[in-house]
Structure formats: structure tokens, C-alpha cells
Design a protein around this motif. Structure first.
Motif, PDB file in Angstrom:
ATOM      1  N   LYS A   1       0.813  -1.211   0.000  1.00  0.00           N
ATOM      2  CA  LYS A   1       0.000   0.000   0.000  1.00  0.00           C
ATOM      3  C   LYS A   1       0.852   1.268   0.000  1.00  0.00           C
ATOM      4  O   LYS A   1       0.415   2.331  -0.445  1.00  0.00           O
ATOM      5  N   TYR A   2       2.085   1.164   0.491  1.00  0.00           N
ATOM      6  CA  TYR A   2       2.894   2.364   0.687  1.00  0.00           C
ATOM      7  C   TYR A   2       3.407   2.958  -0.616  1.00  0.00           C
ATOM      8  O   TYR A   2       3.919   4.078  -0.619  1.00  0.00           O
ATOM      9  N   ASP A   3       3.266   2.242  -1.707  1.00  0.00           N
ATOM     10  CA  ASP A   3       3.619   2.824  -3.001  1.00  0.00           C
ATOM     11  C   ASP A   3       2.411   3.438  -3.693  1.00  0.00           C
ATOM     12  O   ASP A   3       2.515   3.917  -4.818  1.00  0.00           O
ATOM     13  N   ASP A   4       1.256   3.426  -3.028  1.00  0.00           N
ATOM     14  CA  ASP A   4       0.102   4.188  -3.492  1.00  0.00           C
ATOM     15  C   ASP A   4       0.305   5.641  -3.063  1.00  0.00           C
ATOM     16  O   ASP A   4       0.511   5.913  -1.869  1.00  0.00           O
ATOM     17  N   PRO A   5       0.289   6.591  -4.002  1.00  0.00           N
ATOM     18  CA  PRO A   5       0.636   7.980  -3.667  1.00  0.00           C
ATOM     19  C   PRO A   5      -0.192   8.576  -2.528  1.00  0.00           C
ATOM     20  O   PRO A   5       0.365   9.218  -1.624  1.00  0.00           O
ATOM     21  N   GLY A   6      -1.505   8.368  -2.555  1.00  0.00           N
ATOM     22  CA  GLY A   6      -2.351   8.938  -1.516  1.00  0.00           C
ATOM     23  C   GLY A   6      -2.090   8.326  -0.152  1.00  0.00           C
ATOM     24  O   GLY A   6      -2.004   9.038   0.858  1.00  0.00           O
ATOM     25  N   PHE A   7      -1.950   7.019  -0.117  1.00  0.00           N
ATOM     26  CA  PHE A   7      -1.691   6.336   1.142  1.00  0.00           C
ATOM     27  C   PHE A   7      -0.349   6.776   1.718  1.00  0.00           C
ATOM     28  O   PHE A   7      -0.227   7.073   2.912  1.00  0.00           O
ATOM     29  N   PHE A   8       0.667   6.828   0.855  1.00  0.00           N
ATOM     30  CA  PHE A   8       1.999   7.217   1.315  1.00  0.00           C
ATOM     31  C   PHE A   8       2.004   8.660   1.810  1.00  0.00           C
ATOM     32  O   PHE A   8       2.669   8.985   2.806  1.00  0.00           O
ATOM     33  N   ARG A   9       1.251   9.514   1.152  1.00  0.00           N
ATOM     34  CA  ARG A   9       1.164  10.906   1.585  1.00  0.00           C
ATOM     35  C   ARG A   9       0.559  10.995   2.994  1.00  0.00           C
ATOM     36  O   ARG A   9       1.062  11.723   3.859  1.00  0.00           O
ATOM     37  N   ASN A  10      -0.520  10.240   3.227  1.00  0.00           N
ATOM     38  CA  ASN A  10      -1.146  10.241   4.556  1.00  0.00           C
ATOM     39  C   ASN A  10      -0.209   9.650   5.603  1.00  0.00           C
ATOM     40  O   ASN A  10      -0.106  10.164   6.723  1.00  0.00           O
ATOM     41  N   TYR A  11       0.473   8.571   5.245  1.00  0.00           N
ATOM     42  CA  TYR A  11       1.397   7.945   6.181  1.00  0.00           C
ATOM     43  C   TYR A  11       2.532   8.905   6.543  1.00  0.00           C
ATOM     44  O   TYR A  11       2.966   8.970   7.705  1.00  0.00           O
ATOM     45  N   SER A  12       2.998   9.646   5.572  1.00  0.00           N
ATOM     46  CA  SER A  12       4.122  10.555   5.793  1.00  0.00           C
ATOM     47  C   SER A  12       3.776  11.685   6.746  1.00  0.00           C
ATOM     48  O   SER A  12       4.674  12.360   7.269  1.00  0.00           O
TER      49      SER A  12
END
Length: 244
Positions: free
Chosen positions: A5-16
Motif C-alpha cells: 500500500k505504501y507505493d500508493d501515492p495517496g496512502f503514502f502521503r497520509n502515512y508521511s
């Protein structure tokens, strides 16, 4: 199933934007308890499974580890870890935890923070880690607590005014896949009982030396008030084991 999931742009943005992503180890409520389980890392070869942004890898190097290898399935994670790291003793490699295949006795210490509940076959990973550790080598890891993963909703039971009444636990003995909601995305996790975690380690040839179900420190609650309810039920399970 290898989930990235972490290479999904939206998910990674939220995680960051999460506190532990921006604040590092000091923003992780379980860090003091997790750190206490680590052996002396000086002159050790360390493997960090599911290294994420590399916080634990950099900590190991700061403790004078001889070498550190951080692996993660996500290209975004590996890229960010490399951006945050300026240390020749640390190597990052894009690799799924399920695909590790290291030489016998290659590492003295294996650590993993909040990654192994995304792996379907924990017993297989335990055998691989046992193989790549030196005799008396250390395996220290954290996962989401089985009380937290038992129900896919992973949420409180609320009262009429929205107050948190209690944390529901159901289907605890029904192990396997859970489709949870995390950062506004559907995420696959794997629920296992405490018994399963411990017996998988024992069956792989480990001796369990410490188990921890930490609550946030007072300092963490002051800095991050949203952690105040984390003492009402365990959210993390931490285990330290030694290769026999």
C-alpha cells in the motif's frame, strides 16, 4: 499475499504525515519499551525487516553496529530511508519480508517494527530468521497486539455522546486475514493469537526472553494527547527471543 500500500501515492502521503513519520522514534509511544528489549548492538550485524523510513536502522548504527541492512517492499519507503540517511554502515534494499533468503549466520540481530502483522506466514518467517542468525543471535520485534487485530474494525465502542466506552474483542480465536481500515484505505492484516506468536518462535528454535505490552509514557501523552486512551487496552505486542 504481499501487500504494498505504501507505493500508493495517496496512502503514502497520509502515512508521511503521521507523528511517528515526522517525529521518528520519539513520536512512537512504544519506543522506550521496544528499545529496552534490544541487546547491545555494538559491532553487530543487524537486519531491519520492514525498515520503513529507516528510523531503527539509523538507531542501530548510532549504537555502533558494524553493519545494518534495512529491507522493505515499498520503493517509496526505501527512497525516503535513503534520503534521510547519510551513513556508509547502512544499506537499504527493496525486498519483501516473505522473500528474504540470507546466508546462515549472516546477522547477529534481527529487528522488525510493526511489519509482521502484514505477513501471512509468521512461522515461515521465524524459520528464515532463525537460519540467518548467528548462534545466540537476537530477534526483537513488535506487532499490533492480538486484542487490537481480532476485529477488523479496530475501533472503540462509542456511547451516545461519542464517548469511548470500551474496546470490543471478538473472534479472537479465529486467526487469519482481516481487512482493516487504515489512513482511509483498506489494508490487509493477519490476526494471530499470542499463543501462535509464541509457539511459532519456540517451534522455530527460539527461546523467548521477554514479552512486553507497553502503554504510552507520560511524556508521550503530553506531547501527543491522542495517545491518552492507549493505556486502556494494549495496542502493541513486543517480543524478544534468542536463537538456541
Amino acid at each position: 499475499m504481499k501487500q504494498n500500500k505504501y507505493d500508493d501515492p495517496g496512502f503514502f502521503r497520509n502515512y508521511s504525515q503521521m507523528p511517528r513519520s515526522t517525529g521518528g522514534l520519539n513520536a512512537a509511544g512504544e519506543w522506550p519499551a521496544f528499545r529496552a528489549l534490544f541487546p547491545d548492538l555494538r559491532d553487530k550485524n543487524v537486519l531491519d525487516l520492514g525498515c520503513g523510513f529507516g528510523w531503527h536502522s539509523r538507531y542501530a548504527s548510532e549504537q555502533q553496529a558494524r553493519s545494518v541492512l534495512g529491507v522493505d517492499l515499498s520503493a517509496n519507503m526505501i527512497t525516503r530511508a535513503r534520503e534521510l540517511t547519510d551513513d556508509a554502515a547502512i544499506e537499504y534494499r527493496q525486498l519483501a519480508i516473505e522473500d528474504i533468503d540470507f546466508a546462515a549466520g549472516q546477522f547477529d540481530v534481527v529487528i522488525s517494527s510493526l511489519a509482521l502483522h502484514y505477513v501471512e506466514s509468521f512461522d515461515s518467517i521465524c524459520r528464515k530468521i532463525h537460519h540467518c542468525l548467528t548462534p545466540r543471535g537476537n530477534f526483537v520485534f513488535s506487532v499490533e497486539h492480538p486484542i487490537f487485530t481480532a476485529l477488523a474494525a479496530q475501533d472503540w465502542y462509542y456511547g451516545p455522546q461519542g464517548e469511548r466506552l470500551h474496546w470490543p474483542v471478538d473472534n479472537y480465536q479465529d486467526e487469519g486475514l482481516r481487512q482493516a481500515r487504515f489512513l482511509d484505505n483498506d489494508v490487509i492484516k493477519y490476526h494471530r493469537t499470542i499463543e501462535t506468536y509464541m509457539n511459532a518462535l519456540i517451534d522455530a528454535g527460539f527461546r523467548i526472553v521477554k514479552v512486553s505490552e507497553p502503554e504510552p509514557t507520560e511524556e508521550a501523552v503530553v506531547q501527543y494527547p491522542e495517545m491518552k486512551d492507549e493505556a486502556r487496552r494494549p495496542i502493541f505486542l513486543l517480543i524478544a527471543a534468542v536463537k538456541e
